[in-house]
Write a protein that holds these residues in place. Structure first.
Motif, PDB file in Angstrom:
ATOM      1  N   ILE A   1       0.829  -1.200   0.000  1.00  0.00           N
ATOM      2  CA  ILE A   1       0.000   0.000   0.000  1.00  0.00           C
ATOM      3  C   ILE A   1       0.867   1.254   0.000  1.00  0.00           C
ATOM      4  O   ILE A   1       0.611   2.209  -0.753  1.00  0.00           O
ATOM      5  N   THR A   2       1.915   1.252   0.826  1.00  0.00           N
ATOM      6  CA  THR A   2       2.778   2.431   0.917  1.00  0.00           C
ATOM      7  C   THR A   2       3.446   2.730  -0.419  1.00  0.00           C
ATOM      8  O   THR A   2       3.518   3.892  -0.851  1.00  0.00           O
ATOM      9  N   ASP A   3       3.924   1.684  -1.095  1.00  0.00           N
ATOM     10  CA  ASP A   3       4.566   1.888  -2.400  1.00  0.00           C
ATOM     11  C   ASP A   3       3.580   2.433  -3.428  1.00  0.00           C
ATOM     12  O   ASP A   3       3.903   3.338  -4.206  1.00  0.00           O
ATOM     13  N   LEU A   4       2.365   1.887  -3.421  1.00  0.00           N
ATOM     14  CA  LEU A   4       1.348   2.331  -4.375  1.00  0.00           C
ATOM     15  C   LEU A   4       0.959   3.786  -4.118  1.00  0.00           C
ATOM     16  O   LEU A   4       0.788   4.570  -5.062  1.00  0.00           O
ATOM     17  N   LEU A   5       0.809   4.143  -2.843  1.00  0.00           N
ATOM     18  CA  LEU A   5       0.461   5.517  -2.497  1.00  0.00           C
ATOM     19  C   LEU A   5       1.584   6.476  -2.893  1.00  0.00           C
ATOM     20  O   LEU A   5       1.332   7.539  -3.493  1.00  0.00           O
ATOM     21  N   ASN A   6       2.809   6.095  -2.589  1.00  0.00           N
ATOM     22  CA  ASN A   6       3.950   6.961  -2.931  1.00  0.00           C
ATOM     23  C   ASN A   6       4.090   7.124  -4.441  1.00  0.00           C
ATOM     24  O   ASN A   6       4.421   8.215  -4.931  1.00  0.00           O
ATOM     25  N   LYS A   7       3.822   6.063  -5.177  1.00  0.00           N
ATOM     26  CA  LYS A   7       3.918   6.148  -6.642  1.00  0.00           C
ATOM     27  C   LYS A   7       2.832   7.072  -7.189  1.00  0.00           C
ATOM     28  O   LYS A   7       3.083   7.862  -8.108  1.00  0.00           O
ATOM     29  N   THR A   8       1.620   6.956  -6.644  1.00  0.00           N
ATOM     30  CA  THR A   8       0.528   7.838  -7.069  1.00  0.00           C
ATOM     31  C   THR A   8       0.903   9.302  -6.848  1.00  0.00           C
ATOM     32  O   THR A   8       0.714  10.150  -7.735  1.00  0.00           O
ATOM     33  N   VAL A   9       1.443   9.599  -5.692  1.00  0.00           N
ATOM     34  CA  VAL A   9       1.847  10.967  -5.369  1.00  0.00           C
ATOM     35  C   VAL A   9       2.976  11.420  -6.282  1.00  0.00           C
ATOM     36  O   VAL A   9       2.970  12.550  -6.802  1.00  0.00           O
ATOM     37  N   GLU A  10       3.944  10.549  -6.512  1.00  0.00           N
ATOM     38  CA  GLU A  10       5.093  10.880  -7.364  1.00  0.00           C
ATOM     39  C   GLU A  10       4.640  11.242  -8.783  1.00  0.00           C
ATOM     40  O   GLU A  10       5.100  12.240  -9.360  1.00  0.00           O
ATOM     41  N   VAL A  11       3.750  10.440  -9.340  1.00  0.00           N
ATOM     42  CA  VAL A  11       3.278  10.687 -10.707  1.00  0.00           C
ATOM     43  C   VAL A  11       2.449  11.965 -10.773  1.00  0.00           C
ATOM     44  O   VAL A  11       2.612  12.791 -11.679  1.00  0.00           O
ATOM     45  N   ALA A  12       1.560  12.144  -9.796  1.00  0.00           N
ATOM     46  CA  ALA A  12       0.666  13.305  -9.815  1.00  0.00           C
ATOM     47  C   ALA A  12       1.447  14.610  -9.702  1.00  0.00           C
ATOM     48  O   ALA A  12       1.062  15.625 -10.310  1.00  0.00           O
ATOM     49  N   ARG A  13       2.533  14.606  -8.956  1.00  0.00           N
ATOM     50  CA  ARG A  13       3.321  15.828  -8.770  1.00  0.00           C
ATOM     51  C   ARG A  13       3.909  16.345 -10.091  1.00  0.00           C
ATOM     52  O   ARG A  13       4.204  17.529 -10.223  1.00  0.00           O
ATOM     53  N   LYS A  14       4.080  15.472 -11.044  1.00  0.00           N
ATOM     54  CA  LYS A  14       4.691  15.857 -12.314  1.00  0.00           C
ATOM     55  C   LYS A  14       3.675  16.365 -13.333  1.00  0.00           C
ATOM     56  O   LYS A  14       4.040  16.792 -14.426  1.00  0.00           O
ATOM     57  N   LEU A  15       2.389  16.314 -12.970  1.00  0.00           N
ATOM     58  CA  LEU A  15       1.328  16.669 -13.911  1.00  0.00           C
ATOM     59  C   LEU A  15       0.850  18.102 -13.696  1.00  0.00           C
ATOM     60  O   LEU A  15       0.944  18.644 -12.596  1.00  0.00           O
ATOM     61  N   GLU A  16       0.305  18.684 -14.747  1.00  0.00           N
ATOM     62  CA  GLU A  16      -0.282  20.012 -14.652  1.00  0.00           C
ATOM     63  C   GLU A  16      -1.770  19.889 -14.349  1.00  0.00           C
ATOM     64  O   GLU A  16      -2.519  19.271 -15.097  1.00  0.00           O
ATOM     65  N   SER A  17      -2.187  20.476 -13.238  1.00  0.00           N
ATOM     66  CA  SER A  17      -3.594  20.480 -12.811  1.00  0.00           C
ATOM     67  C   SER A  17      -4.217  19.089 -12.812  1.00  0.00           C
ATOM     68  O   SER A  17      -5.256  18.854 -13.430  1.00  0.00           O
ATOM     69  N   PRO A  18      -3.604  18.128 -12.097  1.00  0.00           N
ATOM     70  CA  PRO A  18      -4.229  16.798 -12.025  1.00  0.00           C
ATOM     71  C   PRO A  18      -5.510  16.837 -11.205  1.00  0.00           C
ATOM     72  O   PRO A  18      -5.656  17.654 -10.289  1.00  0.00           O
ATOM     73  N   SER A  19      -6.430  15.948 -11.546  1.00  0.00           N
ATOM     74  CA  SER A  19      -7.711  15.896 -10.843  1.00  0.00           C
ATOM     75  C   SER A  19      -8.178  14.450 -10.764  1.00  0.00           C
ATOM     76  O   SER A  19      -8.089  13.714 -11.748  1.00  0.00           O
ATOM     77  N   PHE A  20      -8.668  14.050  -9.587  1.00  0.00           N
ATOM     78  CA  PHE A  20      -9.173  12.700  -9.377  1.00  0.00           C
ATOM     79  C   PHE A  20     -10.677  12.767  -9.095  1.00  0.00           C
ATOM     80  O   PHE A  20     -11.122  13.562  -8.266  1.00  0.00           O
ATOM     81  N   ILE A  21     -11.439  11.933  -9.785  1.00  0.00           N
ATOM     82  CA  ILE A  21     -12.867  11.799  -9.521  1.00  0.00           C
ATOM     83  C   ILE A  21     -13.112  10.389  -9.006  1.00  0.00           C
ATOM     84  O   ILE A  21     -12.762   9.413  -9.669  1.00  0.00           O
ATOM     85  N   VAL A  22     -13.706  10.286  -7.818  1.00  0.00           N
ATOM     86  CA  VAL A  22     -13.927   8.999  -7.169  1.00  0.00           C
ATOM     87  C   VAL A  22     -15.427   8.763  -7.078  1.00  0.00           C
ATOM     88  O   VAL A  22     -16.142   9.478  -6.374  1.00  0.00           O
ATOM     89  N   ASP A  23     -15.913   7.752  -7.788  1.00  0.00           N
ATOM     90  CA  ASP A  23     -17.350   7.518  -7.925  1.00  0.00           C
ATOM     91  C   ASP A  23     -17.827   6.392  -7.009  1.00  0.00           C
ATOM     92  O   ASP A  23     -17.071   5.471  -6.681  1.00  0.00           O
ATOM     93  N   GLU A  24     -19.093   6.482  -6.594  1.00  0.00           N
ATOM     94  CA  GLU A  24     -19.743   5.483  -5.728  1.00  0.00           C
ATOM     95  C   GLU A  24     -18.942   5.261  -4.451  1.00  0.00           C
ATOM     96  O   GLU A  24     -18.767   4.143  -3.968  1.00  0.00           O
ATOM     97  N   PHE A  25     -18.505   6.373  -3.877  1.00  0.00           N
ATOM     98  CA  PHE A  25     -17.579   6.334  -2.749  1.00  0.00           C
ATOM     99  C   PHE A  25     -18.248   5.827  -1.476  1.00  0.00           C
ATOM    100  O   PHE A  25     -17.570   5.372  -0.545  1.00  0.00           O
ATOM    101  N   GLU A  26     -19.571   5.913  -1.423  1.00  0.00           N
ATOM    102  CA  GLU A  26     -20.264   5.482  -0.216  1.00  0.00           C
ATOM    103  C   GLU A  26     -20.149   3.984   0.031  1.00  0.00           C
ATOM    104  O   GLU A  26     -20.448   3.496   1.122  1.00  0.00           O
ATOM    105  N   LYS A  27     -19.701   3.214  -0.977  1.00  0.00           N
ATOM    106  CA  LYS A  27     -19.691   1.755  -0.876  1.00  0.00           C
ATOM    107  C   LYS A  27     -18.464   1.185  -0.167  1.00  0.00           C
ATOM    108  O   LYS A  27     -18.479   0.037   0.259  1.00  0.00           O
ATOM    109  N   VAL A  28     -17.384   1.962  -0.054  1.00  0.00           N
ATOM    110  CA  VAL A  28     -16.113   1.391   0.401  1.00  0.00           C
ATOM    111  C   VAL A  28     -16.056   1.266   1.922  1.00  0.00           C
ATOM    112  O   VAL A  28     -16.822   1.893   2.653  1.00  0.00           O
ATOM    113  N   LYS A  29     -15.107   0.443   2.378  1.00  0.00           N
ATOM    114  CA  LYS A  29     -14.889   0.256   3.811  1.00  0.00           C
ATOM    115  C   LYS A  29     -14.131   1.450   4.376  1.00  0.00           C
ATOM    116  O   LYS A  29     -13.572   2.264   3.648  1.00  0.00           O
ATOM    117  N   ASN A  30     -14.075   1.540   5.704  1.00  0.00           N
ATOM    118  CA  ASN A  30     -13.515   2.722   6.351  1.00  0.00           C
ATOM    119  C   ASN A  30     -12.057   2.983   5.996  1.00  0.00           C
ATOM    120  O   ASN A  30     -11.641   4.138   5.881  1.00  0.00           O
TER     121      ASN A  30
END
Length: 300
Positions: free
Chosen positions: A149-178
């Protein structure tokens, strides 16, 4: 709103007819459309061509788009798009809720198609932290083999930092666990002022956040704070929105249909069968009814 694939089909048919008839000028006379309009479509200069003119040209060409569902700019679509854009441009976080059948999916897909560096995650009841991050990385076209999980999170952050105006849309969010529920905040905390995040779901999302805050569940207060202290409710499509979509799909104000042995106005029938006691329309129901009526040969 007429979509790009329909416009491409009309352009292709215009080119075909020009080759058959000999010139764009001759075709313009046949179709009763200005030569300048035909030239603009052929040369992809279509910004000022209205949807109504597109529909008129497709009808003149004899094209049948019955199997293609066309959209119109409903009020929910406009509001959703404005929030998506605000998040993208200003690195904001929003929590939005819409009723089922409100046109949410089209608004998300349309925004993602039109805005580079906008990425999408659709959640399910069994979505884990690993599933969530892997889906997000796949949406960003990143192939990353670690399962930590830590590697995946760090990679997501690393990639996003290099982008111009990145945006994430998370759908049906009420379904996930805490543990997944607080993950977007972990991402945002690592990318503050560098990413926009919109979480979206049904009214159950608001209920879940309110209940989590009331119980003191870890992470819920921070999530509510990050979304500006409130969950924003997007209004359902109105009768006017439904009428615009029905017209866009070839049924006009004067068309009639036979229902239970009686001749009734087709548009009024579709709306009456698609709304609830609050005059809120389910666009999925509208789509099914439009299809059923057009199967009878009614409408363009």
């Amino acid at each position: 709103m007429i979509n790009q694939s329909t416009k491409d089909a009309i352009k292709a048919e215009l080119n075909k007819q020009i080759n058959l008839i000999g010139s764009a000028k001759k075709l313009s006379v046949t179709l009763k459309v200005s030569n300048a309009t035909i030239s603009n479509i052929i040369n992809d200069k279509t910004a000022l061509i209205s949807d109504q003119l597109w529909f008129s040209i497709s009808g003149a060409l004899g094209l049948n788009f019955d199997l293609q569902w066309l959209h119109a700019d409903t009020e929910p679509y406009k509001k959703l798009t404005n929030y998506f854009n605000d998040a993208r441009l200003h690195s904001n976080v929003f929590a939005l809720v819409t009723n089922p059948g409100g046109g949410k999916t089209y608004a998300m897909d349309d925004f993602r198609d039109k805005n580079p560096h906008t990425y999408y995650v659709k959640c399910h009841r069994h979505t884990t932290e690993r599933d969530f991050l892997k889906q997000l990385l796949n949406s960003m076209h990143v192939n990353f083999n670690s399962h930590r999980i830590t590697d995946l999170l760090n990679k997501t952050v690393e990639v996003a930092r290099k982008l111009e105006s990145p945006s994430f849309i998370v759908d049906e969010f009420e379904k996930v666990k805490n543990d997944v529920f607080v993950l977007p905040i972990d991402i945002y905390n690592s990318l503050e002022n560098q990413v926009g995040i919109t979480i979206i779901g049904t009214p159950n999302l608001k209920t879940r956040i309110d209940n989590g805050v009331a119980r003191g569940t870890m992470g819920y207060n921070e999530l509510l704070s990050r979304v500006g202290g409130k969950v924003i409710e997007i209004p359902a499509p109105s009768h006017a929105d439904a009428c615009n979509i029905i017209r866009a799909n070839g049924i006009n104000d004067k068309d009639t249909t036979v229902q239970k042995g009686k001749v009734v106005n087709a548009m009024q029938y579709i709306i009456s069968e698609s709304d609830n006691d609050n005059n809120e329309v389910d666009l999925r129901r509208v789509k099914r009814l439009v299809h059923a009526i057009k199967q009878k040969g009614i409408g363009k």
